[in-house]
Design a protein around this motif. Structure first.
Motif, PDB file in Angstrom:
ATOM      1  N   LEU A   3       0.455   3.487  -6.761  1.00  0.00           N
ATOM      2  CA  LEU A   3       0.091   3.993  -5.440  1.00  0.00           C
ATOM      3  C   LEU A   3       0.441   5.459  -5.247  1.00  0.00           C
ATOM      4  N   ASP A  35       0.837  -1.188   0.000  1.00  0.00           N
ATOM      5  CA  ASP A  35       0.000   0.000   0.000  1.00  0.00           C
ATOM      6  C   ASP A  35       0.877   1.245   0.000  1.00  0.00           C
ATOM      7  N   ARG A  36       0.257   2.395   0.094  1.00  0.00           N
ATOM      8  CA  ARG A  36       0.988   3.654  -0.065  1.00  0.00           C
ATOM      9  C   ARG A  36       2.128   3.807   0.951  1.00  0.00           C
TER      10      ARG A  36
END
Length: 306
Positions: free
Chosen positions: A193, A149-150
């Motif tokens: 992302l 994820d980010r």
């Protein structure tokens, strides 16, 4: 202040007491070392930074002995070894090659070992939040990267960079070159992302990736090149050299190569104080490329895109 922090840390490491103090000392030093990156990058003396970085890197590794899953330390170690190797070790091999081929070969072997160290720190960092991701990346890179994820973007980018550069200095090692798919998967996921991460750094690395991977596209590389220039505001000289060395030389496009190397050599160092060191190193690289241009081209290349 720094001496006091280091003294406190080693007092804790020497005995079995004060675990909370030990943890606090490690975390504080980790923060200091992480912020040191901005000090190095804004320096105008490459030789001073080159001499200082090994101590910094070994201090990070010492701290990781006490806090092996510290995400900030693992990111700092990954970036630090990539920067030191790419900025100082590999260029030394280029400089000595004409006089001592075997010495240059040994330096490149050292660069390979350092990139490998950076890569394994990066994988350890990704493992903190995603246990087992290392083995999943080796089996199915694209699928495994979807778990990121980010928050993982910095580690994904620099882990990919370390592996890509490792492949670049290990072209005679089929086991390492087979890992190029992991580089692409991590970079593409990071781009998805956070497409503007670090003013175009992902796009710049993807230019290199497209130039190295089987089936890479010059058209896609050019798109990434243009995005990197746009996001950096044209204030990172290395972007021009990345294209010149990876694409212009491959296409034997000497006119394009000359134009881009000139841009890098003449870029305004004062326009980006935060990147002063990187731009100074890029200018140094541009001068070296000009001096060795005859070794890179067969007469006058025109080149074509795929």
């Amino acid at each position: 202040m720094r001496r006091l922090l280091i003294f406190s840390l080693f007092l804790c490491l020497a005995g079995d007491f004060g675990c909370s103090l030990k943890k606090k000392a490690v975390n504080t030093l980790a923060d200091v070392l992480g912020k040191a990156e901005t000090v190095y990058l804004s320096d105008d003396d490459p030789e001073l930074v080159e001499a200082a970085l090994p101590f910094n890197l070994k201090t990070i590794e010492t701290l990781l002995q006490s806090s092996p899953k510290h995400p900030g330390l693992l990111l700092t170690a990954t970036k630090g070894f990539v920067f030191y190797t790419y900025g100082f070790v590999e260029p030394e091999a280029d400089r000595v090659e004409d006089e001592d081929f075997y010495r240059a070969l040994e330096i490149r072997r050292r660069a390979s070992r350092l990139y490998s160290r950076a890569f394994h720190y990066g994988l350890r960092g990704l493992e903190v939040r995603h246990p087992g991701i290392s083995s999943r990346l080796s089996r199915s890179p694209t699928e495994a990267s979807l778990a990121l994820d980010r928050e993982d973007v910095p580690l994904a980018v620099w882990t990919a960079a370390s592996l890509g550069l490792l492949v670049g200095v290990s072209l005679d090692d089929p086991e390492k070159t087979a890992d190029i798919a992991v580089v692409g998967a991590l970079l593409e996921r990071a781009l998805e992302l956070d497409p503007t991460y670090d003013e175009g750094t992902i796009h710049e690395f993807l230019v290199l990736y497209e130039s190295e991977v089987v089936g890479g596209s010059t058209r896609r590389a050019r798109d990434h090149f243009q995005q990197a220039l746009r996001l950096s505001g044209g204030k990172r000289c290395s972007i021009w050299l990345t294209w010149a060395e990876s694409i212009s030389v491959s296409a034997q496009n000497r006119a394009e190569f000359d134009q881009l190397v000139d841009k890098a050599e003449n870029c305004d160092l004062g326009s980006a104080p935060a990147n002063l060191l990187l731009n100074t190193l890029a200018q140094r690289r541009a001068r070296w490329l000009k001096a060795h241009e005859g070794d890179l081209f067969l007469e006058n290349g025109g080149g074509h895109e795929q």
